[in-house]
Scaffold this active site. Sequence first.
Site, PDB file in Angstrom:
ATOM      1  N   ASP A 172     -61.961  -1.101 -43.320  1.00 44.47           N
ATOM      2  CA  ASP A 172     -61.142  -2.214 -43.799  1.00 44.47           C
ATOM      3  C   ASP A 172     -59.769  -1.732 -44.256  1.00 44.47           C
ATOM      4  O   ASP A 172     -58.738  -2.343 -43.923  1.00 44.47           O
ATOM      5  CB  ASP A 172     -61.848  -2.910 -44.963  1.00 44.47           C
ATOM      6  CG  ASP A 172     -62.995  -3.789 -44.518  1.00 44.47           C
ATOM      7  OD1 ASP A 172     -62.735  -4.860 -43.968  1.00 44.47           O
ATOM      8  OD2 ASP A 172     -64.158  -3.397 -44.725  1.00 44.47           O
ATOM      9  N   VAL A 173     -59.742  -0.679 -45.035  1.00 41.60           N
ATOM     10  CA  VAL A 173     -58.491  -0.195 -45.594  1.00 41.60           C
ATOM     11  C   VAL A 173     -57.576   0.347 -44.505  1.00 41.60           C
ATOM     12  O   VAL A 173     -56.358   0.087 -44.492  1.00 41.60           O
ATOM     13  CB  VAL A 173     -58.760   0.873 -46.672  1.00 41.60           C
ATOM     14  CG1 VAL A 173     -57.456   1.521 -47.140  1.00 41.60           C
ATOM     15  CG2 VAL A 173     -59.485   0.242 -47.859  1.00 41.60           C
TER      16      VAL A 173
END
Length: 384
Positions: A172-173
Amino acid sequence: MSNNLPNQPLSGVRVVDFSRVLSGPYCTALLADMGAEVIKIESPAGDDYRHVAPFKNGESALFTQVNRGKKSVVVDLLTSEGQKAVRHLVTTADVVVENFRPGVAARLGIGWDELSVLNPSLVFLSISGFGQTGPWANKAAYDVIIQGLCGLMSVTGQPDGPPTLVGEAVADVVAGLFGAWALITALFERERKGGRNAAGRYIDLAMFDSMLSFMVTSTTSSLFTEETPVRVGNRHPLSAPFGCYAALDGYFSLAVLNNKLFSKLCKVIDAESLLNDDRFTTDSSRNQYESILRDHIEKWSRLRHVVDIISIFESEGVPCGPLLDVVQALSSEQVKSRNMLVPLEDHRLSPQCLVRQPAIFGGLSQVRLKHAPRLGEHTHEFIS
């Protein structure tokens, strides 16, 4: 870093943010840090992250971290009135970000095809698990699924152990980081071609693609050797000695990447005979016999405390470091000197700090981060 300062790099940029949970919100939080006005569109129930622990005074820590400095507008996108309202708002925007499954934004009337007609200069970012095309496009995508499918878990963990999940929502990051980079690139292109009088651009970004791009060592090794990378534990897969080693009272890391450093290492651990051993003449050969090198290093290091080992190696110019836990890292003198923990302007959570974005822009002072918005806090400001 407060987004109400006129000299911020992205001051004057308006972002309409339909994203939720982590990848999209992290992306737009980075834009908000740099002065963009980020208008977060939420359903009446709010972003799922508002309801995810840990909490402080009823506020989600994760939601606060990735929605700092934004404005919250509640709109029911399942109604024609809600769709009409956000389409009008988008006509005033520079950027739109969404991370629905492929096809959902179009069904809600907020897809690229419709919004680009209303605002031809729009830069539109779609973040999804696997992109808008391909046989996996409609698969459900969460960080653990992406880590498994991209091969990251297959190279993480001990050689005789199971595949291991990285202890952070890295997919996600990383997608959020690539998303922010892509948006700034497209905005720069638009600015060169005439600003808001120029055509915008659509960006299709997949978490899966982002992770393959992120995995430089593993993918490059596989492509060039046609071999399958494997788990090697707490060491580098291609170099040695390059990894984590045991001491009397804990662990430390070493990074020895060339012959000069290897010579210094051998001198420190009283193993200069290794310099005349053909097995250790190159980085590649040292990697092949890593276990033997480890035995020599740990025979020496297991008799000493970490703090003493670090002092000795650093005095000889050998790259090394102790292994800290998260609390120790956050409380380190390095974090303090770099002002990595920035006060949050939020009476609900005061006193509270957040980890800032990492870039330091010359001429910009590090100030407080603005609070994450209450659900619907700015609805009346934008929706009449």
